[in-house]
Motif scaffolding. Structure first.
Motif, PDB file in Angstrom:
ATOM      1  N   SER A 257      37.486  11.495  22.700  1.00 31.03           N
ATOM      2  CA  SER A 257      37.690  10.608  23.850  1.00 31.03           C
ATOM      3  C   SER A 257      37.282  11.299  25.145  1.00 31.03           C
ATOM      4  CB  SER A 257      39.159  10.180  23.927  1.00 31.03           C
ATOM      5  OG  SER A 257      39.559   9.488  22.759  1.00 31.03           O
ATOM      6  N   ALA A 258      37.643  12.574  25.273  1.00 28.54           N
ATOM      7  CA  ALA A 258      37.274  13.328  26.477  1.00 28.54           C
ATOM      8  C   ALA A 258      35.761  13.484  26.578  1.00 28.54           C
ATOM      9  CB  ALA A 258      37.942  14.697  26.452  1.00 28.54           C
ATOM     10  N   PHE A 259      35.104  13.724  25.440  1.00 28.98           N
ATOM     11  CA  PHE A 259      33.644  13.858  25.436  1.00 28.98           C
ATOM     12  C   PHE A 259      32.987  12.540  25.831  1.00 28.98           C
ATOM     13  CE2 PHE A 259      29.524  13.791  23.150  1.00 28.98           C
ATOM     14  CZ  PHE A 259      28.925  14.866  23.776  1.00 28.98           C
ATOM     15  N   ALA A 260      33.497  11.432  25.285  1.00 29.62           N
ATOM     16  CA  ALA A 260      32.955  10.109  25.637  1.00 29.62           C
ATOM     17  C   ALA A 260      33.170   9.825  27.119  1.00 29.62           C
ATOM     18  CB  ALA A 260      33.624   9.024  24.788  1.00 29.62           C
ATOM     19  N   TYR A 261      34.341  10.217  27.621  1.00 32.54           N
ATOM     20  CA  TYR A 261      34.616  10.008  29.045  1.00 32.54           C
ATOM     21  C   TYR A 261      33.655  10.810  29.917  1.00 32.54           C
ATOM     22  CZ  TYR A 261      36.795  10.195  33.596  1.00 32.54           C
ATOM     23  OH  TYR A 261      37.010  10.121  34.953  1.00 32.54           O
ATOM     24  N   LEU A 262      33.394  12.054  29.532  1.00 32.49           N
ATOM     25  CA  LEU A 262      32.470  12.887  30.305  1.00 32.49           C
ATOM     26  C   LEU A 262      31.086  12.253  30.369  1.00 32.49           C
ATOM     27  CD1 LEU A 262      33.337  16.550  29.221  1.00 32.49           C
ATOM     28  CD2 LEU A 262      33.651  15.511  31.474  1.00 32.49           C
ATOM     29  N   ILE A 263      30.624  11.729  29.244  1.00 36.60           N
ATOM     30  CA  ILE A 263      29.306  11.096  29.222  1.00 36.60           C
ATOM     31  C   ILE A 263      29.275   9.893  30.161  1.00 36.60           C
ATOM     32  CG2 ILE A 263      27.666   9.811  27.788  1.00 36.60           C
ATOM     33  CD1 ILE A 263      28.481  11.586  25.454  1.00 36.60           C
ATOM     34  N   MET A 264      30.298   9.029  30.047  1.00 36.27           N
ATOM     35  CA  MET A 264      30.348   7.831  30.882  1.00 36.27           C
ATOM     36  C   MET A 264      30.521   8.188  32.362  1.00 36.27           C
ATOM     37  SD  MET A 264      29.953   5.223  28.899  1.00 36.27           S
ATOM     38  CE  MET A 264      28.812   6.261  27.989  1.00 36.27           C
ATOM     39  N   SER A 265      31.412   9.135  32.646  1.00 37.17           N
ATOM     40  CA  SER A 265      31.703   9.502  34.024  1.00 37.17           C
ATOM     41  C   SER A 265      30.501  10.169  34.696  1.00 37.17           C
ATOM     42  CB  SER A 265      32.917  10.435  34.074  1.00 37.17           C
ATOM     43  OG  SER A 265      33.249  10.779  35.394  1.00 37.17           O
ATOM     44  N   VAL A 266      29.879  11.095  33.991  1.00 36.14           N
ATOM     45  CA  VAL A 266      28.687  11.745  34.545  1.00 36.14           C
ATOM     46  C   VAL A 266      27.594  10.707  34.779  1.00 36.14           C
ATOM     47  CG1 VAL A 266      26.817  13.372  34.047  1.00 36.14           C
ATOM     48  CG2 VAL A 266      29.183  14.027  33.589  1.00 36.14           C
ATOM     49  N   GLY A 267      27.454   9.765  33.832  1.00 38.50           N
ATOM     50  CA  GLY A 267      26.461   8.711  33.996  1.00 38.50           C
ATOM     51  C   GLY A 267      26.696   7.864  35.235  1.00 38.50           C
ATOM     52  N   ALA A 268      27.982   7.664  35.581  1.00 35.59           N
ATOM     53  CA  ALA A 268      28.313   6.885  36.779  1.00 35.59           C
ATOM     54  C   ALA A 268      28.131   7.712  38.056  1.00 35.59           C
ATOM     55  CB  ALA A 268      29.744   6.364  36.675  1.00 35.59           C
ATOM     56  N   TYR A 269      28.607   8.953  38.027  1.00 38.90           N
ATOM     57  CA  TYR A 269      28.525   9.804  39.226  1.00 38.90           C
ATOM     58  C   TYR A 269      27.101  10.243  39.544  1.00 38.90           C
ATOM     59  CZ  TYR A 269      33.560  10.342  39.950  1.00 38.90           C
ATOM     60  OH  TYR A 269      34.877  10.114  40.239  1.00 38.90           O
ATOM     61  N   VAL A 270      26.262  10.312  38.526  1.00 35.30           N
ATOM     62  CA  VAL A 270      24.898  10.786  38.766  1.00 35.30           C
ATOM     63  C   VAL A 270      24.111   9.778  39.607  1.00 35.30           C
ATOM     64  CG1 VAL A 270      23.611   9.768  36.813  1.00 35.30           C
ATOM     65  CG2 VAL A 270      23.086  12.102  37.585  1.00 35.30           C
ATOM     66  N   LEU A 271      24.661   8.578  39.769  1.00 31.02           N
ATOM     67  CA  LEU A 271      24.035   7.614  40.682  1.00 31.02           C
ATOM     68  C   LEU A 271      24.094   8.102  42.124  1.00 31.02           C
ATOM     69  CD1 LEU A 271      25.539   4.284  39.234  1.00 31.02           C
ATOM     70  CD2 LEU A 271      23.189   5.107  38.962  1.00 31.02           C
ATOM     71  N   ARG A 272      25.081   8.965  42.412  1.00 37.27           N
ATOM     72  CA  ARG A 272      25.272   9.455  43.792  1.00 37.27           C
ATOM     73  C   ARG A 272      25.052  10.951  43.929  1.00 37.27           C
ATOM     74  NH1 ARG A 272      31.008   7.803  45.850  1.00 37.27           N
ATOM     75  NH2 ARG A 272      30.156   8.877  47.687  1.00 37.27           N
ATOM     76  N   PHE A 273      25.385  11.703  42.863  1.00 38.33           N
ATOM     77  CA  PHE A 273      25.349  13.165  42.959  1.00 38.33           C
ATOM     78  C   PHE A 273      24.351  13.748  41.953  1.00 38.33           C
ATOM     79  CE2 PHE A 273      30.008  12.054  43.557  1.00 38.33           C
ATOM     80  CZ  PHE A 273      29.893  11.894  44.934  1.00 38.33           C
ATOM     81  N   SER A 274      24.126  15.048  42.089  1.00 39.64           N
ATOM     82  CA  SER A 274      23.317  15.759  41.098  1.00 39.64           C
ATOM     83  C   SER A 274      24.120  15.895  39.806  1.00 39.64           C
ATOM     84  CB  SER A 274      22.929  17.140  41.627  1.00 39.64           C
ATOM     85  OG  SER A 274      24.093  17.939  41.804  1.00 39.64           O
ATOM     86  N   ILE A 275      23.438  16.205  38.715  1.00 34.94           N
ATOM     87  CA  ILE A 275      24.115  16.313  37.418  1.00 34.94           C
ATOM     88  C   ILE A 275      25.185  17.404  37.418  1.00 34.94           C
ATOM     89  CG2 ILE A 275      23.787  16.899  34.982  1.00 34.94           C
ATOM     90  CD1 ILE A 275      21.162  15.430  35.046  1.00 34.94           C
ATOM     91  N   PRO A 276      24.917  18.618  37.961  1.00 37.48           N
ATOM     92  CA  PRO A 276      25.981  19.641  37.991  1.00 37.48           C
ATOM     93  C   PRO A 276      27.221  19.182  38.751  1.00 37.48           C
ATOM     94  CG  PRO A 276      23.857  20.661  38.388  1.00 37.48           C
ATOM     95  CD  PRO A 276      23.639  19.183  38.438  1.00 37.48           C
ATOM     96  N   VAL A 277      27.015  18.539  39.905  1.00 33.72           N
ATOM     97  CA  VAL A 277      28.155  18.058  40.697  1.00 33.72           C
ATOM     98  C   VAL A 277      28.880  16.946  39.952  1.00 33.72           C
ATOM     99  CG1 VAL A 277      28.836  16.880  42.824  1.00 33.72           C
ATOM    100  CG2 VAL A 277      27.153  18.735  42.904  1.00 33.72           C
ATOM    101  N   ALA A 278      28.129  16.030  39.347  1.00 33.13           N
ATOM    102  CA  ALA A 278      28.735  14.937  38.582  1.00 33.13           C
ATOM    103  C   ALA A 278      29.575  15.478  37.435  1.00 33.13           C
ATOM    104  CB  ALA A 278      27.651  14.004  38.052  1.00 33.13           C
ATOM    105  N   LEU A 279      29.065  16.509  36.768  1.00 26.65           N
ATOM    106  CA  LEU A 279      29.809  17.115  35.661  1.00 26.65           C
ATOM    107  C   LEU A 279      31.060  17.815  36.173  1.00 26.65           C
ATOM    108  CD1 LEU A 279      30.025  17.850  32.671  1.00 26.65           C
ATOM    109  CD2 LEU A 279      28.554  19.831  33.119  1.00 26.65           C
ATOM    110  N   ALA A 280      30.943  18.526  37.294  1.00 34.15           N
ATOM    111  CA  ALA A 280      32.102  19.232  37.864  1.00 34.15           C
ATOM    112  C   ALA A 280      33.192  18.246  38.272  1.00 34.15           C
ATOM    113  CB  ALA A 280      31.663  20.070  39.057  1.00 34.15           C
ATOM    114  N   VAL A 281      32.808  17.144  38.894  1.00 36.85           N
ATOM    115  CA  VAL A 281      33.788  16.133  39.314  1.00 36.85           C
ATOM    116  C   VAL A 281      34.449  15.493  38.102  1.00 36.85           C
ATOM    117  CG1 VAL A 281      34.056  13.897  40.461  1.00 36.85           C
ATOM    118  CG2 VAL A 281      32.616  15.660  41.490  1.00 36.85           C
ATOM    119  N   SER A 282      33.670  15.214  37.074  1.00 36.40           N
ATOM    120  CA  SER A 282      34.217  14.591  35.861  1.00 36.40           C
ATOM    121  C   SER A 282      35.204  15.521  35.155  1.00 36.40           C
ATOM    122  CB  SER A 282      33.076  14.213  34.906  1.00 36.40           C
ATOM    123  OG  SER A 282      32.192  13.295  35.517  1.00 36.40           O
TER     124      SER A 282
END
Length: 208
Positions: free
Chosen positions: A67-92
């Motif tokens: 569930s956490a892995f699925a959330y990371l994928i979905m969350s990074v996919g949403a945040y990457v609309l605004r941030f870089s991938i490293p930042v999106a991953l850190a926020v997630s």
């Protein structure tokens, strides 16, 4: 010598029967596995629609990890609309950590620590489902924000998404704490305010 072919023939038939039996068992195992995934997906969707409960999920560390892995994928996919991938991953990752700490503290204070695994799995897995379902809305809101054309309709959609999230957290925490809905709402409100406040400080620290 005249009787030697029969054992060979029987051996070949036995091998074929064994191979067929193994193949059927493998097919059955795959079907059962697919069915289990389908049942779990329905359980998370039911939670997102305020119909299920965390008790319907198995208390499994593996399921929590998935569930956490699925959330990371979905969350990074949403945040990457605004941030870089490293930042999106850190926020997630920070969101997962904050959720774990806040839910763990809440259940411990309420003496419901034994329900932590199922509650976290329910919250994180349902958040992944909700992020997936809300992705078109997130994309639309982000495009409007970048274009500087945010209006009442955009604020309404953002408010509805926040309200949906609050309703789901209320629903899950009400079951986890075995409390009335209004208590669950209070817990969800405190959880959401604290979570947003902490994440705001974290994102400021990341320079976003």
């Amino acid at each position: 010598n005249g009787y030697s072919p029969k054992p060979i023939c029987l051996t070949r038939r036995s091998r074929k029967r064994t191979e067929n039996s193994d193949r059927l068992r493998l097919i059955g195992a795959r079907r059962q596995k697919a069915l289990n995934y389908f049942v779990l997906a329905r359980a998370f969707l039911a939670l997102a629609l305020l119909r299920g409960s965390p008790q319907n999920l198995p208390a499994s560390g593996l399921l929590l990890g998935v569930s956490a892995f699925a959330y990371l994928i979905m969350s990074v996919g949403a945040y990457v609309l605004r941030f870089s991938i490293p930042v999106a991953l850190a926020v997630s990752l920070a969101e997962l950590a904050v959720a774990t700490v806040l839910v763990g503290a809440t259940l411990t204070l309420a003496r419901r620590g034994a329900r932590l695994l199922q509650t976290l799995t329910a919250l994180i897995g349902t958040s992944a489902v909700m992020t997936f379902l809300s992705f078109p809305a997130y994309s639309w809101l982000n495009d409007a924000h970048e274009a500087g054309v945010s209006g009442p309709d955009h604020r309404l959609v953002a408010f509805l998404l926040l309200g949906w999230s609050m309703a789901v957290v209320t629903h899950i925490m009400r079951h986890a704490l075995s409390c009335p809905p209004w208590v669950g709402l209070g817990v969800a409100l405190g959880y959401t305010i604290l979570s947003l406040s902490i994440m705001n400080h974290i994102m400021q620290g990341l320079g976003v």
